[in-house]
Scaffold this motif. Structure first.
Motif, PDB file in Angstrom:
ATOM      1  N   ARG B 299       0.820  -1.195   0.000  1.00 22.84           N
ATOM      2  CA  ARG B 299       0.000   0.000   0.000  1.00 22.84           C
ATOM      3  C   ARG B 299       0.862   1.255   0.000  1.00 22.84           C
ATOM      4  O   ARG B 299       0.538   2.245  -0.643  1.00 22.84           O
ATOM      5  CB  ARG B 299      -0.906  -0.011   1.221  1.00 22.84           C
ATOM      6  N   LEU B 302       1.888   1.927  -3.487  1.00 21.27           N
ATOM      7  CA  LEU B 302       0.843   2.448  -4.360  1.00 21.27           C
ATOM      8  C   LEU B 302       0.430   3.858  -3.982  1.00 21.27           C
ATOM      9  O   LEU B 302       0.027   4.646  -4.827  1.00 21.27           O
ATOM     10  CB  LEU B 302      -0.391   1.543  -4.305  1.00 21.27           C
ATOM     11  N   ARG B 308       4.356   4.799  -7.258  1.00 22.98           N
ATOM     12  CA  ARG B 308       3.419   4.218  -8.209  1.00 22.98           C
ATOM     13  C   ARG B 308       3.935   4.368  -9.632  1.00 22.98           C
ATOM     14  O   ARG B 308       3.817   3.460 -10.465  1.00 22.98           O
ATOM     15  CB  ARG B 308       2.057   4.896  -8.079  1.00 22.98           C
ATOM     16  N   LEU B 324      -2.548  -2.923 -13.027  1.00 17.10           N
ATOM     17  CA  LEU B 324      -2.468  -1.634 -12.364  1.00 17.10           C
ATOM     18  C   LEU B 324      -3.330  -0.589 -13.071  1.00 17.10           C
ATOM     19  O   LEU B 324      -3.968   0.237 -12.418  1.00 17.10           O
ATOM     20  CB  LEU B 324      -1.012  -1.158 -12.309  1.00 17.10           C
ATOM     21  N   TRP B 327      -6.775  -1.128 -11.948  1.00 16.77           N
ATOM     22  CA  TRP B 327      -6.948  -0.643 -10.579  1.00 16.77           C
ATOM     23  C   TRP B 327      -7.082   0.867 -10.566  1.00 16.77           C
ATOM     24  O   TRP B 327      -7.946   1.434  -9.885  1.00 16.77           O
ATOM     25  CB  TRP B 327      -5.755  -1.102  -9.750  1.00 16.77           C
ATOM     26  N   GLU B 328      -6.243   1.538 -11.327  1.00 11.92           N
ATOM     27  CA  GLU B 328      -6.313   2.999 -11.370  1.00 11.92           C
ATOM     28  C   GLU B 328      -7.632   3.478 -11.963  1.00 11.92           C
ATOM     29  O   GLU B 328      -8.214   4.457 -11.491  1.00 11.92           O
ATOM     30  CB  GLU B 328      -5.145   3.546 -12.191  1.00 11.92           C
ATOM     31  N   TYR B 391      -6.387  -6.129  -6.811  1.00  8.34           N
ATOM     32  CA  TYR B 391      -5.459  -5.581  -5.818  1.00  8.34           C
ATOM     33  C   TYR B 391      -4.773  -6.705  -5.053  1.00  8.34           C
ATOM     34  O   TYR B 391      -3.559  -6.689  -4.846  1.00  8.34           O
ATOM     35  CB  TYR B 391      -6.234  -4.670  -4.866  1.00  8.34           C
ATOM     36  N   LYS B 395      -0.922  -7.627  -4.991  1.00  2.56           N
ATOM     37  CA  LYS B 395      -0.221  -7.616  -3.705  1.00  2.56           C
ATOM     38  C   LYS B 395       0.474  -8.951  -3.462  1.00  2.56           C
ATOM     39  O   LYS B 395       1.634  -8.994  -3.062  1.00  2.56           O
ATOM     40  CB  LYS B 395      -1.249  -7.368  -2.607  1.00  2.56           C
TER      41      LYS B 395
END
Lengths: 235, 462
Positions: B299, B302, B308, B324, B327-328, B391, B395
């Protein structure tokens, strides 16, 4: 005359509130006792009676539409002073409730805060009730029932304040106080300065001391007269 | 023990929790057997009981709580500053001296209203015949301007209170006057003295507990609700919680500017904002400490914009960064404007979720079904499940290697190669077996080769 009557009632209420405030200062301290709680109860009941009658009187006058402008201003001034005093009384009653609940006098007993106040407060209570002296004997568990009553009375006073605001609308900012800032210095003839850190000994105004002083003076005077007579006889 | 005037309706009075703790300490000091030793104060003729010396107070605190003398001194000083104990010789200076200076206790009251202050100042004016301190005179004039309509009441009450006080003995009168003076010194400190009643922003939101003598049904309903909420709270064993806390503190200690100091200098003290410039959110060369933080958890990586960006770079080089990007995009949907929600959802679907999409993300079938169903009525949080899945995937895949390796690799290059435009990675890429397994076949061809490619980029420095 309505104005004098209202003024007299307000003065009485003011005096009782001041005495009640003074008594509440010692709750929880070393002078706290069942007697003090009873004195508090009597004082606040007297204060509430006076408040109710003053409120009724002032409300009746102010709701009268046919009142002259300057008279209305005068009564509004009294009204503002009265409502301020009632707020002070309510605040003191709440304080007494919280402190009384925090320092219960019945078992299990919490140690009271040793504040150094040791004397009795019956003089203050007597002044509040406008009597010469006051002798009270409270039972051992007086404060338990008293606290419940006090809570009820606090709510009652709160309601009274709300009703007052509903019935009569007096904008505070339009009222002009009669006394200016610093007016208290002009009439300090009989106030008598007793500063905080003064160490001089002054008579507290208690009767026994005055009586003792009078007796001593009388004795000295008698002795002087006797000496003068002896001297006269000898010569 | 602490009371005050009623709060305005609708706003709970915030009694600060530390006051209750202080009150308990003061009450335990009053115990006749185990409390502080009491002496008497001797004025010329009057004797007032219940005085304590500063050294007695400090000694009692040291014994009772088994603390060092320095700490006891500090605790005693806090009690004096809040007015629970007040000095008798020099009433204006609220400090605790650990010697023979006498002090006394008082029952603390809270809540200072302007009218009460006006009454107090008027009383003082009468008693001292007009010789008030400068700041008191100023206060008096200001109050008169503010509440001039109530001035009749103020003066009437002041005179009556003084007359009521005359009914008491001299000693009691002195004590009560001292108490009042301390009360106002604490509630309205003179200019220059720190105010202990200051609360920082956003504090003091604990609701006041009113005294209830007669318990009504409302009171019991509130109690039931409170207990129900308390039972529903999750509980953690304190041993577990404390261990986690210790490891957190140990890990983050060197990174906290308050605990371990900050280089080059504290901007609040030295007026030099180099520290802020160096730690700006988007800076070309992040500091060593910052890069180390990326290794703590995914975290952290990110959340740091520079981190990031580097991660995106890294993903772009090693294998496709569609996870990613997805996610964004989900984050943008969640926090973006309401009007754009339908278009954004559509775009995300076309780009990431539709079968055969350009940057298809691999979500398990159940989540995919749920998401596709939710897409019929798109709202802000419709992609939450999918986002969480991706995520966790990122991770897990990046648990040991990427963040730590990122920081380990980036560290020497980032801090040293300040002049180069792009930092370069050193060393072999780490095996990401779990990530590889979920990659679909057509993406395998897009994987770049590792070390050769990196070395070709040039500028390798250690």
């Amino acid at each position: 005359m309505a104005r004098e009557e209202c003024k007299a009632l307000l003065d009485g209420f003011n005096k009782t509130t001041a005495c009640y405030h003074h008594l509440v200062l010692t709750v929880g301290g070393s002078a706290d006792s069942q007697n003090l709680r009873q004195e508090l109860q009597k004082t606040r009941q007297k204060a509430q009676e006076l408040a109710v009658s003053t409120c009724a009187r002032l409300t009746a006058v102010l709701r009268d539409r046919g009142l002259a402008a300057d008279e209305r201003a005068e009564f509004e001034r009294l009204w503002v002073a009265f409502s301020g005093c009632l707020d002070l009384l309510e605040a003191d009653m709440r304080r007494a409730l919280e402190l009384g609940a925090a320092f219960p006098l019945h078992a299990p007993r919490r140690p009271l805060v040793r504040t150094g106040v040791a004397g009795a407060s019956s003089g203050v209570a007597a002044r509040a009730l406008s009597t010469r002296s006051l002798r009270l004997e409270a039972e051992g568990d007086f404060d338990v029932a008293d606290l419940r009553e006090l809570e009820r009375e606090v709510l009652q006073v709160g309601e009274m304040i709300d009703n007052m605001e509903m019935k009569v609308n007096v904008p505070r900012w339009t009222v002009q106080a009669r006394q200016a800032a610093g007016a208290e210095l002009l009439s300090t003839v009989n106030a008598g300065p007793s500063s905080v850190v003064s160490v001089e000994e002054r008579g507290g105004g208690c009767d026994p001391r005055k009586a003792l002083a009078a007796i001593l003076f009388g004795a000295v005077l008698l002795a002087a007269v006797a000496l003068a007579v002896c001297v006269a006889k000898l010569s | 023990m602490a009371a005050g005037p009623a709060p305005p309706p609708g706003r709970p009075r915030a009694q600060m929790p530390h006051l209750r703790k202080m009150e308990r300490v003061v009450v335990s000091m009053q115990d006749p057997d185990q409390g502080v030793k009491m002496r008497s104060q001797r004025l010329l003729v009057t004797v007032i009981p219940h005085a304590v010396t500063g050294s007695d107070v400090v000694q009692w605190l040291t014994q009772k709580f088994c603390i060092s003398e320095e700490e006891a001194l500090h605790l005693g000083a806090v009690l004096v500053q809040h007015g629970y104990i007040y000095p008798l010789r020099d009433p204006r200076s609220l400090v605790l001296r650990p010697d023979e200076t006498p002090y006394r206790f008082q029952v603390r009251l809270w809540g200072a209203v302007p009218v009460l202050l006006a009454i107090y100042l008027a009383k003082k004016n009468i008693r001292k015949q007009g010789t008030l301190a400068d700041y008191e005179k100023e206060c008096y004039d200001r109050l008169h301007t503010k509440i001039s309509h109530a001035w009749d009441l103020v003066l009437m009450q002041a005179r009556e209170q003084l007359r009521a006080a005359k009914q008491r003995r001299k000693g009691d009168r002195l004590v009560i006057a001292c108490q009042e003076q301390t009360y106002w010194l604490v509630n309205r400190p003179p200019p220059g003295a720190p105010s202990v009643l200051e609360q920082g922003p956003g504090r003091g939101s604990c609701a006041a507990s009113r005294v209830h003598m007669t318990k009504s049904t409302d009171f019991y309903k509130q109690e039931i609700e409170y207990c129900r909420r308390a039972m529903g709270r999750t509980r953690v064993k304190s041993s577990v919680c404390l261990e986690a806390y210790l490891s957190f503190c140990g890990q983050r200690g060197p990174h906290d500017p308050l605990v371990s100091g900050c280089l080059p200098s504290n901007p609040w003290i030295s007026d030099d904002d180099a520290y802020w410039v160096m730690n700006a959110p988007t800076v070309a060369a992040p500091t060593k400490l910052r890069v180390e933080r990326w290794g703590f958890s995914f975290r952290e990586l990110l959340e740091d914009p520079v981190g990031r960006a580097h991660f995106v770079d890294f993903l772009g080089k090693e294998f496709s960064g569609e996870n990613l990007s997805f996610w964004e995009a989900c984050e943008e949907l969640r926090y973006g404007a309401q009007a754009q929600v339908p278009t954004l959802v559509d775009a995300v679907y076309q780009q990431f979720l539709a079968p055969g999409a350009a940057r298809w993300v691999n979500i398990d079938s159940r989540t995919m079904e749920r998401t596709l169903e939710g897409l019929r009525q798109p709202h802000r949080y419709v992609l939450d499940d999918a986002q969480l899945h991706i995520y966790m995937l990122m991770k897990k895949a990046s648990m040991s290697p990427p963040s730590r390796a990122l920081s380990a690799h980036a560290l020497p290059t980032l801090t040293l190669s300040q002049g180069s435009a792009f930092p370069t990675w050193l060393g072999p890429p780490w095996p990401l077996s779990c990530q590889c397994s979920v990659l679909s076949t057509h993406r395998v061809q897009r994987r770049r080769t590792g070390p050769d490619h990196m070395l070709k980029k040039g500028q390798v420095s250690i």
